[in-house]
Motif scaffolding. Structure first.
Motif: not given
Length: 325
Positions: A126-128, A130-133, A222-223
């Motif tokens: 859902c937030h690829p 920002h994943y590493t952050v 949903s994503n």
């Protein structure tokens, strides 16, 4: 009826069957499953720790889950196997309380790690960007550390609650380990607080973790549905398919045990049902995570090749040493 001093209470684990021939079969079956569980999860830990490409949050959590699975089965299986081998059903009261503590600890850790892994998949899908952050190493370590602390405190509380109970007779537990519910059921003192604590903790920790997993996967679903490409949807789903399989297997078996009909004193049905989440699930986890995961299969192949080369080198040195002497 006058209650006994708990230090003098004798505890007997009745297991599955009184039939000697059947016990031999059970010993062989459970020994095989224990060895498969131990070796399978150990290989996952070695593969994820030795491969630099697997230094990611997902595999960090997976190695922790494998470690918990080894400890989970080691809490109950060795004692059961030893009792069958020695044709003895006894366990000390202190040993029973210790087994209760570690069983509660590791089943709780299994719950927490599954919800943490679900959160990891939620962030990845859902937030690829920002994943590493978000999933930095400090957060991953903190999540695992907090899981250990919370479940250790819960296990300590439950063990102390059991220690306060009094028993009127020697304990004959129709199970292959000291399951907390069974100890409370067999007590002759007031168990109202124990049942209240079990229900409260079960609702907060068990229900809370399950709600977290369901919420994460509802957002993931949903994503994935919003992705226009069929290939993109398949790729996104494949990243969490293994975890979803483990979650389904674990929670279905666990809920099946605790929401089944009330356990009676002479019934072995609970023991048979508990095998699903205490033995079968930890044994299948390494296969589920490795069969559909190319990275794990590649890491396992490299690890096994390295082990074979090391063994060949050692054998060659031994042969050379013998020839020289």
């Amino acid at each position: 009826m006058e209650s006994k001093n708990n230090t003098r209470v004798s505890v007997f684990l009745l297991g599955f069957s009184e039939n000697l021939e059947l016990q031999t079969l059970i010993f062989g079956l459970f020994l095989s499953m224990y060895l498969i569980t131990f070796l399978g999860n150990l290989l996952i830990i070695l593969a994820t720790s030795s491969d630099s490409h697997l230094k990611t949050p997902m595999y960090f959590f997976l190695s922790n889950l494998s470690f918990v699975d080894i400890c989970f089965t080691s809490t109950t299986m060795p004692k059961m196997l030893a009792n069958i081998q020695k044709k003895c059903k006894a366990i000390t009261y202190e040993g029973c309380i210790t087994q209760t503590f570690f069983f509660t600890l590791f089943v709780g850790l299994e719950n927490f790690l599954l919800v943490v892994m679900a959160y990891d998949r939620f962030v990845a899908i859902c937030h690829p960007l920002h994943y590493t952050v978000i999933m930095r190493s400090q957060l991953c370590i903190l999540l695992v550390f907090m899981s250990w602390i919370m479940n250790a405190l819960n296990s300590l509380l439950q063990s102390l609650m059991v220690l306060k109970l009094s028993f009127c007779t020697d304990l004959e537990i129709p199970h292959f380990f000291c399951e907390p519910n069974q100890l409370v059921y067999l007590a002759c003192s007031d168990t109202y607080l124990n049942y209240m604590e079990l229900d409260l903790v079960g609702g907060l920790l068990g229900g809370g973790t399950l709600a977290g997993i369901l919420y994460s996967y509802s957002k993931i679903a949903s994503n994935i549905c919003a992705i226009s490409s069929v290939h993109g949807r398949y790729k996104a789903f494949s990243t969490c398919a293994s975890h979803l399989s483990v979650v389904t297997l674990f929670y279905c078996s666990l809920l099946g045990v605790y929401f089944s009909s009330a356990v009676t004193e002479n019934s072995h049905s609970s023991a048979m049902a508990s095998v699903l989440y205490t033995v079968i699930t930890p044994m299948l986890n390494p296969f589920i995570y490795s069969l559909r995961n190319k990275d794990i299969k590649r890491a396992l192949k490299i690890l096994l090749d390295r082990m074979n080369r090391n063994r060949f080198t050692i054998l060659s040195k031994e042969v050379s040493f013998r020839i020289c002497n």
